[in-house]
Scaffold this active site. Structure first.
Site, PDB file in Angstrom:
ATOM      1  N   GLU A 627      34.470  49.719  43.324  1.00  0.00           N
ATOM      2  CA  GLU A 627      34.412  51.169  43.080  1.00  0.00           C
ATOM      3  C   GLU A 627      33.697  51.897  44.203  1.00  0.00           C
ATOM      4  O   GLU A 627      34.123  52.982  44.623  1.00  0.00           O
ATOM      5  CB  GLU A 627      33.739  51.442  41.732  1.00  0.00           C
ATOM      6  CG  GLU A 627      34.478  50.879  40.527  1.00  0.00           C
ATOM      7  CD  GLU A 627      35.936  51.284  40.456  1.00  0.00           C
ATOM      8  OE1 GLU A 627      36.301  52.347  40.995  1.00  0.00           O
ATOM      9  OE2 GLU A 627      36.721  50.526  39.866  1.00  0.00           O
ATOM     10  N   ASP A 694      39.265  45.960  46.813  1.00  0.00           N
ATOM     11  CA  ASP A 694      39.048  44.562  46.443  1.00  0.00           C
ATOM     12  C   ASP A 694      38.378  43.790  47.576  1.00  0.00           C
ATOM     13  O   ASP A 694      37.422  43.036  47.363  1.00  0.00           O
ATOM     14  CB  ASP A 694      40.381  43.891  46.108  1.00  0.00           C
ATOM     15  CG  ASP A 694      40.902  44.237  44.717  1.00  0.00           C
ATOM     16  OD1 ASP A 694      40.112  44.743  43.895  1.00  0.00           O
ATOM     17  OD2 ASP A 694      42.097  44.008  44.461  1.00  0.00           O
TER      18      ASP A 694
END
Length: 796
Positions: A627, A694
């Site tokens: 995030e 990721d």
């Protein structure tokens, strides 16, 4: 993943990074926006997974047996046994959390697979074998398991008897749940509630062109679209919503954009490739119209005539939907925001869409449309000062030209279908059965979702904060909040260190990047105001639930919510708002707010509270890093520390950045998704933001874990029972991969590959870890092996 909580009702989800999620909330990219589930759901709100293991003593006994089996399986692998013998001094964790984590991982591993050949199969092969997709689901993974568990917890809270001192919103949430379960009343009322709304929206009672579809006055498509937006939050032809201005976040503005025609434009533009999906959609439209015709009191035509009419109606919808798909700007093109965001006053907007000539239909009158949208609010349109942000001028111009040459009856049918397909599933079971059949054929469902699950999710969507109020008091430990904040700070510190080491970023951009990272605000667990007396009642002060009347309640809740959003035009933005309730299994980044959110729903196993910090940092730590990295992916990096869309990087740094992003795009674009055919690959362009997140997230999480170890004196961390052959570093990567273990039906996987912003779970693991030198060192992967390729894509 991606969250939908703050995207508004404009049908623009997937085009702009209003909120980015760690994991998909529903099928990532499932389209067919008018093939509705059984219940009202304005906000996607997921659930929760916990693999229930018996008491510690029982778990340890089962682990002992598992160790024996594992030893037999591993007898052929001297290298793994050597790893075990290399750490005789390490102690084994015997806590309940460690026992449960060990049990989950033992069941998840496929030790016949080589970690350096296929780490996803190694980490998830056992899980995949033991967890086929349930009949009522189209995909099944750790997130969905946890969401199912959350639904069970929420059901218990909603079915509890009210107490005298329960807050009004809590009682309303329970009343909505009971009302939702009352399908007998829905059947008794039939289609009459829907017909009443259609009359208010000025659309014909029956399908236009049919015997019951005649009208007294000419069809006014502009007025109907405006009223549908105001009453239902329904965007057809034109997407509309109110949002913080992305270039000046101190104000809220009206936004206009393109909107999908009801089924994926990608399907419509490639009919040979997606023949099954389009055939089923056409069948759905046909049978919905036919079923409705049979229900109308004033029908007089024979059955054969009704069937023929429904066939022709469905053809009209598919034809016009295809024409709309042809004028839409592709998702790939819209990732470049330089062609978006055109601010204009309403008279200028009118000029944009005024096509030459008279055409077959009245022209779009923006003043009439916006007056209809803003009806019964405190907002009075000011033509000289109010501005609208147009996201896609080309679409509006092409839409005006298309409407000008479209047969009026075809246009009316398309608008009518949008309204009807939105409302019909809220009435009769017959309509919901047809929607389920569509899902059966396209996404592979074989069983309907239990009504109580749908109703629980529905209540969580409409009364998420009231449900969160109950949930956090019973199921959330505040210590989790404190520890999670410590981890977020570790992740942020790791990121800032990594930025300082970058060679491709100049000092000016580095300084601004660090400023943005330090300004990023973490929201953890639940909103601070939630348990403050009086605040929850204030939050729901205008909501109304009519017990026993689901359809009427839906209208009231929709209109209240829409009114509140529309009146934001005259309010200053709330920078401290949460983008999701606490009862959500997901995590979020908002570029406008420059905030990361980790709700209570995700702060539990198998993401958090795993007994060992190596597992915690590998799982929730990687999510936190994911995030945070969204703030600096191909979309998030366009927003400054205040959430304003502006160019704050130097051109030199951007050139170097784009080279490295291209490496990631090319890498993922080469992943062939063989399960759905030879001609499907991951869309490296549309998934680049999530892939960047990721890759950056796992690197930040590892460094954060190392900082944690250093802070605690580099003590040897405990090992897991039955898994002591794996070092803490290896467990870190197992914890990461374990999050993404999952299965999908072919239909759901195809939808995700074609439309989704997330790569399939397998490639989230393979792609990320094959770019990591630290992973290869931890698992001793030889250079050139599948998990340790010579070329690695590293951005953050």
């Amino acid at each position: 993943m991606t969250a939908d909580g703050a995207r508004g009702g404009g049908g623009h989800a997937g085009y702009l990074p209003v909120v980015s999620e760690t994991g998909s909330s529903v099928e990532d990219g499932k389209s067919g926006s008018h093939v509705h589930p059984e219940l009202i759901t304005r906000t996607r709100t997921p659930g929760k997974l916990v693999v229930v293991v018996a008491a510690l003593a029982t778990a340890v006994v089962s682990l002992a047996a598992a160790v024996a089996v594992l030893a037999t399986i591993n007898s052929k692998s001297g290298e793994k046994m050597a790893l075990m013998l290399r750490r005789p001094e390490a102690r084994t964790c015997v806590s309940e959390a460690c026992a449960k984590s060990a049990s989950r991982i033992l069941e998840s591993l496929d030790t016949t697979a080589e970690p350096c050949e296929d780490f996803y199969q190694f980490a998830c092969g056992g899980w995949i074998r033991r967890h086929p997709v349930p009949e009522s689901q189209s995909s099944w993974d750790q997130f969905r398991l946890l969401r199912e568990d959350l639904l069970i917890d929420l059901r218990e809270l909603l079915e509890a008897e009210n107490k005298d001192d329960d807050l009004r919103p809590v009682k309303q949430a329970r009343a909505l749940y009971k009302t939702c379960l009352d399908v007998e009343t829905l059947e008794r009322l039939g289609v009459e509630p829907m017909l009443a709304v259609m009359r208010q929206l000025r659309v014909s009672a029956g399908p236009p062109g049919g015997v019951a579809g005649q009208r007294d006055a000419p069809f006014d498509w502009v007025l109907t679209l405006g009223r549908a937006q105001r009453m239902l939050g329904l965007s057809a032809l034109i997407g509309f919503w109110v949002s913080q201005d992305m270039r000046n976040t101190s104000r809220n503005l009206m936004v206009v954009d393109q909107v999908a025609p009801g089924i994926s434009e990608r399907y419509l533009l490639d009919p040979a490739r997606f023949a099954t999906e389009l055939s089923e959609y056409r069948r759905y439209v046909r049978d919905m119209v036919h079923a409705f015709e049979r229900r109308l009191d004033n029908r007089v035509e024979p059955e054969d005539d009704m069937e023929a009419f429904a066939e022709g109606f469905a053809d009209e919808i598919l034809t016009f939907s295809t024409e709309l798909a042809k004028i839409m700007t592709s998702t790939e093109a819209r990732r470049d925001t330089r062609s978006l965001f055109h601010e204009m006053h309403i008279p200028d907007l009118q000029l944009v869409m005024d096509s030459p000539g008279d055409g077959k239909n009245p022209k779009m009158n923006w003043t009439r449309y916006l007056d209809s949208v803003l009806q019964d609010t405190n907002v009075t349109l000011n033509l000289s000062s109010d501005v609208v942000v147009v996201m896609d001028v080309n679409y509006l111009q092409k839409l005006a030209s298309l409407i000008a040459v479209t047969d009026p009856l075809r246009l009316e049918r398309f608008v009518w279908w949008n309204v009807f397909s939105t409302l019909a599933p809220l009435t009769l079971q017959e309509f919901r059965d047809l929607a389920f059949r569509f899902s059966q054929q396209v996404y592979g469902l074989t069983q309907k979702t239990a009504r109580w699950k749908g109703c629980t999710g529905n209540v969580n969507s409409n009364f998420g904060m009231a449900v969160s109020y109950l949930y956090v008091q019973k199921h959330f430990n505040n210590e989790s909040r404190v520890k999670a904040l410590e981890m977020v700070n570790d992740i942020r510190n790791a990121f800032t260190e990594m930025v300082g080491e970058l060679q491709w970023m100049d000092d000016v951009t580095k300084a601004r990047t660090l400023e943005k990272a330090h300004a990023m605000r973490p929201f953890i667990g639940f909103p601070g105001w939630l348990l403050t007396p009086g605040e929850l009642e204030k939050h729901y002060n205008e909501t109304e639930v009519v017990e026993g009347q689901l359809f009427e309640t839906y209208l009231k809740l929709s209109q209240t919510s829409i009114k509140r959003t529309l009146e934001d035009i005259r309010r200053s933005p709330d920078y401290n708002r949460w983008v999701t309730p606490a009862t959500t299994v997901n995590a979020f980044y908002s570029p406008i707010l420059n905030s990361v959110t980790f709700p209570a729903g995700i702060l539990q196993p198998p993401f958090y509270g795993l007994g060992l910090e190596s597992l915690n940092y590998g799982a929730i730590g990687a999510i936190m890093g994911h995030e945070l990295t969204h703030g600096f992916d191909d979309q998030g990096r366009r927003y400054d520390k205040h959430g304003n869309l502006k160019q704050w990087w130097t051109d030199t740094t951007l050139t170097e950045y784009e080279k490295r992003v291209k490496c990631i795009v090319d890498q993922y674009s080469h992943y062939q998704v063989n399960e759905i055919g030879d001609n499907f690959t991951v869309n490296g362009i549309n998934t680049q933001g999530e892939n960047i997140a990721d890759n950056g997230g796992i690197r930040e999480a590892l460094r954060a874990y190392q900082k944690f170890q250093a802070r605690h004196g580099n003590q040897t961390e405990l090992l897991l029972p039955g898994l002591s052959q794996y070092s803490p570093e290896q467990l870190f990567y197992i914890g990461f991969a374990h999050m993404w273990c999952g299965n999908s039906t072919k239909g759901a996987l195809k939808s995700r590959v074609v439309e989704g912003v997330h790569s399939p779970n397998r490639y989230r693991v393979i792609g990320t870890l094959s770019n990591s030198e630290d992973f290869s060192k931890a698992w001793n992967c030889k250079p050139g092996s599948p998990m340790n390729p010579e070329k690695k894509c590293v951005l953050w």
